[in-house]
Scaffold this active site. Sequence first.
Site, PDB file in Angstrom:
ATOM      1  N   SER A 193       0.851  -1.188   0.000  1.00  0.00           N
ATOM      2  CA  SER A 193       0.000   0.000   0.000  1.00  0.00           C
ATOM      3  C   SER A 193       0.889   1.242   0.000  1.00  0.00           C
ATOM      4  O   SER A 193       1.779   1.361   0.837  1.00  0.00           O
ATOM      5  CB  SER A 193      -0.886  -0.008   1.250  1.00  0.00           C
ATOM      6  OG  SER A 193      -1.707   1.138   1.262  1.00  0.00           O
TER       7      SER A 193
ATOM      8  N   LYS B 250      -0.864  -0.770  -4.539  1.00  0.00           N
ATOM      9  CA  LYS B 250      -2.139  -0.104  -4.191  1.00  0.00           C
ATOM     10  C   LYS B 250      -1.821   1.351  -3.897  1.00  0.00           C
ATOM     11  O   LYS B 250      -0.957   1.635  -3.042  1.00  0.00           O
ATOM     12  CB  LYS B 250      -2.756  -0.793  -2.980  1.00  0.00           C
ATOM     13  CG  LYS B 250      -3.826   0.010  -2.240  1.00  0.00           C
ATOM     14  CD  LYS B 250      -4.556  -0.883  -1.243  1.00  0.00           C
ATOM     15  CE  LYS B 250      -4.733  -0.208   0.099  1.00  0.00           C
ATOM     16  NZ  LYS B 250      -5.519  -1.051   1.038  1.00  0.00           N
ATOM     17  N   LEU B 251      -2.503   2.254  -4.578  1.00  0.00           N
ATOM     18  CA  LEU B 251      -2.296   3.685  -4.346  1.00  0.00           C
ATOM     19  C   LEU B 251      -3.453   4.241  -3.532  1.00  0.00           C
ATOM     20  O   LEU B 251      -4.621   4.039  -3.900  1.00  0.00           O
ATOM     21  CB  LEU B 251      -2.218   4.445  -5.677  1.00  0.00           C
ATOM     22  CG  LEU B 251      -1.159   4.019  -6.692  1.00  0.00           C
ATOM     23  CD1 LEU B 251      -1.273   4.889  -7.951  1.00  0.00           C
ATOM     24  CD2 LEU B 251       0.239   4.088  -6.099  1.00  0.00           C
ATOM     25  N   LYS B 252      -3.144   4.935  -2.458  1.00  0.00           N
ATOM     26  CA  LYS B 252      -4.176   5.681  -1.738  1.00  0.00           C
ATOM     27  C   LYS B 252      -4.573   6.869  -2.605  1.00  0.00           C
ATOM     28  O   LYS B 252      -3.700   7.536  -3.185  1.00  0.00           O
ATOM     29  CB  LYS B 252      -3.616   6.180  -0.407  1.00  0.00           C
ATOM     30  CG  LYS B 252      -3.341   5.071   0.584  1.00  0.00           C
ATOM     31  CD  LYS B 252      -4.632   4.469   1.045  1.00  0.00           C
ATOM     32  CE  LYS B 252      -4.377   3.421   2.096  1.00  0.00           C
ATOM     33  NZ  LYS B 252      -5.650   2.905   2.640  1.00  0.00           N
TER      34      LYS B 252
ATOM     35  N   ASP C 139      -7.229   2.893  -3.439  1.00  0.00           N
ATOM     36  CA  ASP C 139      -8.018   2.828  -2.203  1.00  0.00           C
ATOM     37  C   ASP C 139      -8.396   4.244  -1.798  1.00  0.00           C
ATOM     38  O   ASP C 139      -7.522   5.076  -1.560  1.00  0.00           O
ATOM     39  CB  ASP C 139      -7.188   2.165  -1.100  1.00  0.00           C
ATOM     40  CG  ASP C 139      -7.980   2.009   0.205  1.00  0.00           C
ATOM     41  OD1 ASP C 139      -7.412   1.486   1.176  1.00  0.00           O
ATOM     42  OD2 ASP C 139      -9.172   2.391   0.236  1.00  0.00           O
TER      43      ASP C 139
ATOM     44  N   ASN D 286     -10.695   4.998   0.768  1.00  0.00           N
ATOM     45  CA  ASN D 286     -11.103   5.129   2.183  1.00  0.00           C
ATOM     46  C   ASN D 286     -12.294   6.090   2.336  1.00  0.00           C
ATOM     47  O   ASN D 286     -12.223   7.056   3.118  1.00  0.00           O
ATOM     48  CB  ASN D 286      -9.931   5.593   3.045  1.00  0.00           C
ATOM     49  CG  ASN D 286      -8.875   4.522   3.233  1.00  0.00           C
ATOM     50  OD1 ASN D 286      -7.774   4.655   2.738  1.00  0.00           O
ATOM     51  ND2 ASN D 286      -9.208   3.448   3.930  1.00  0.00           N
TER      52      ASN D 286
ATOM     53  N   GLU E  42     -11.070   0.570  -4.201  1.00  0.00           N
ATOM     54  CA  GLU E  42     -11.452   0.117  -2.866  1.00  0.00           C
ATOM     55  C   GLU E  42     -12.178   1.223  -2.107  1.00  0.00           C
ATOM     56  O   GLU E  42     -11.702   2.359  -2.039  1.00  0.00           O
ATOM     57  CB  GLU E  42     -10.188  -0.311  -2.103  1.00  0.00           C
ATOM     58  CG  GLU E  42     -10.413  -0.936  -0.769  1.00  0.00           C
ATOM     59  CD  GLU E  42      -9.117  -1.317  -0.062  1.00  0.00           C
ATOM     60  OE1 GLU E  42      -8.030  -1.247  -0.694  1.00  0.00           O
ATOM     61  OE2 GLU E  42      -9.174  -1.646   1.129  1.00  0.00           O
TER      62      GLU E  42
ATOM     63  N   ASP F 129     -14.189  -2.488   1.833  1.00  0.00           N
ATOM     64  CA  ASP F 129     -13.322  -2.696   3.006  1.00  0.00           C
ATOM     65  C   ASP F 129     -14.142  -2.312   4.248  1.00  0.00           C
ATOM     66  O   ASP F 129     -14.773  -3.160   4.862  1.00  0.00           O
ATOM     67  CB  ASP F 129     -12.066  -1.829   2.822  1.00  0.00           C
ATOM     68  CG  ASP F 129     -11.193  -1.712   4.071  1.00  0.00           C
ATOM     69  OD1 ASP F 129     -10.155  -1.030   4.009  1.00  0.00           O
ATOM     70  OD2 ASP F 129     -11.530  -2.304   5.117  1.00  0.00           O
TER      71      ASP F 129
ATOM     72  N   LYS G  88     -10.377  -8.078   6.474  1.00  0.00           N
ATOM     73  CA  LYS G  88      -9.473  -7.713   7.561  1.00  0.00           C
ATOM     74  C   LYS G  88     -10.023  -8.338   8.839  1.00  0.00           C
ATOM     75  O   LYS G  88     -11.096  -7.939   9.325  1.00  0.00           O
ATOM     76  CB  LYS G  88      -9.413  -6.196   7.746  1.00  0.00           C
ATOM     77  CG  LYS G  88      -8.713  -5.431   6.651  1.00  0.00           C
ATOM     78  CD  LYS G  88      -8.773  -3.942   6.961  1.00  0.00           C
ATOM     79  CE  LYS G  88      -8.071  -3.133   5.903  1.00  0.00           C
ATOM     80  NZ  LYS G  88      -8.248  -1.681   6.156  1.00  0.00           N
TER      81      LYS G  88
ATOM     82  N   GLY H  97      -4.666  -4.888   5.361  1.00  0.00           N
ATOM     83  CA  GLY H  97      -3.715  -4.677   6.442  1.00  0.00           C
ATOM     84  C   GLY H  97      -4.070  -3.458   7.269  1.00  0.00           C
ATOM     85  O   GLY H  97      -4.752  -2.548   6.792  1.00  0.00           O
TER      86      GLY H  97
HETATM   87  O1  LIG Z   1      -0.132  -2.591   4.723  1.00  0.00           O
HETATM   88  C1  LIG Z   1      -0.825  -2.288   5.698  1.00  0.00           C
HETATM   89  O2  LIG Z   1      -0.833  -2.888   6.791  1.00  0.00           O
HETATM   90  C2  LIG Z   1      -1.746  -1.091   5.562  1.00  0.00           C
HETATM   91  C3  LIG Z   1      -2.588  -1.279   4.333  1.00  0.00           C
HETATM   92  C4  LIG Z   1      -3.522  -0.118   4.236  1.00  0.00           C
HETATM   93  O3  LIG Z   1      -3.424   0.685   3.335  1.00  0.00           O
HETATM   94  N1  LIG Z   1      -4.404  -0.015   5.227  1.00  0.00           N
HETATM   95  C5  LIG Z   1      -5.296   1.131   5.222  1.00  0.00           C
HETATM   96  C6  LIG Z   1      -6.644   0.737   4.718  1.00  0.00           C
HETATM   97  O4  LIG Z   1      -7.518   1.580   4.682  1.00  0.00           O
HETATM   98  O5  LIG Z   1      -6.781  -0.419   4.268  1.00  0.00           O
HETATM   99  C7  LIG Z   1      -5.268   1.722   6.587  1.00  0.00           C
HETATM  100  C8  LIG Z   1      -4.203   2.529   6.866  1.00  0.00           C
HETATM  101  C9  LIG Z   1      -4.079   3.119   8.123  1.00  0.00           C
HETATM  102  C10 LIG Z   1      -5.030   2.844   9.086  1.00  0.00           C
HETATM  103  C11 LIG Z   1      -6.097   1.999   8.802  1.00  0.00           C
HETATM  104  C12 LIG Z   1      -6.215   1.434   7.526  1.00  0.00           C
END
Ligand SMILES: O=C(O)CCC(=O)N[C@@H](C(=O)O)c1ccccc1
Length: 368
Positions: free
Chosen positions: A135, A161-163, A189, A191, A214, A239, A263, A291
């Site tokens: 990520s 994976k790009l935020k 992703d 969020n 995502e 997610d 998750k 994750g």
């Molecule tokens: O690689 C990892 O553990 C993080 C993967 C990731 O991007 N998690 C994100 C998500 O929204 O999925 C996340 C980041 C920070 C806090 C919560 C979630």
Amino acid sequence: MKLTGVELRRITMPLVAPFRTSFGTQTSRDALLLRVVTGNAEGWGECVAMSDPLYSSEYVDAAADVLRRYFIPTLAAADRLDAHAVAPALAKFRGHRMAKAALEMGVLDAELRAEGRPLSRELGAVRERVPCGVSVGIMSSIPELLDAVAGYLDAGYARIKLKIEPGWDVAPVAAVRERFGDELLLQVDANTAYTVGDARHLALLDPFDLLLIEQPLDEEDLLGHAELARQIRTPVCLDESITSARTAADAIRLQACAIVNVKPGRVGGYLEARRIHDVCVAHGVPVWCGGMLETGLGRAANLALAALPGFTLPGDTSGSDRYYRTDITTPFVVREGQLDVPTGPGIGVEPLAAELAAVTTSTEWLPL
Ligand SMILES: O=C(O)CCC(=O)N[C@@H](C(=O)O)c1ccccc1
């Protein structure tokens, strides 16, 4: 199996670099670990709740409080205890899935260690190694992003994976596609950063052949995701919306998602995570393991889950050094884009005493 005591341990681990998402930037991980002591074994649980209620309603201080006041005393009063009894015993308490998941994980680890059985076998793993995605946070410039992606590809990661968020979406995706080619497994992703009114804008991502987008919309907006899925070609993955096997089945029936990010912490534990896997497999919906910046303890358990047959897409279980200079377990090292599934009893790893002590900020022993 009888619970004799639980240690609540708070740790703080600095991240190797700031990790920016649409809901904030993290520079360290404040986490809660549980050491569950039973008559004949000890097990470890990791709570994935963040420091603040920004990813979900849970946060680590609240998880510690609800465990201390409600969940641990409830289990202590149970006359027989095994991992399958934890969720039913705690069902009368609403929510707090991440706190419940941590306790169930500790009990499950202790139970399996006592029996000498690996978690991977308990869950139904069919692989000994799993492909690893990574990520990549929101960056301050496109060149900085391209350098970061190049570094992860050099490290062998199988998927990027790009935020994304409004203002940082089409341009970074186009730049990564242009620099690294069409073969790269690439997904994004959000969020929950968009609304269904952004559908026409998000359709601009369609030409880049992404594996998925995502959680583009609010976690409670299943109908919005179904409407969005009718307007864009990129497959929608959920997610935050998927909190149980029931919500997974509802989301699939509403055609709100074509792929699910599983998750264990978000859904109340590894046993519910397996039920979500089974529901998705039954509907032909691919899953992958997400994750939450876990330490090696959660990473080990996630690898066992990611080895189940329905996990057909690379997950976010990256190497320890993606986030931490020093892990609290023997570090997980990516080789040829894969990580080995632990084979020891239980989760198959234990904290290293010195490394754990170095990041511990408090311990609390609850005798039962
Ligand atoms: O690689 C990892 O553990 C993080 C993967 C990731 O991007 N998690 C994100 C998500 O929204 O999925 C996340 C980041 C920070 C806090 C919560 C979630």
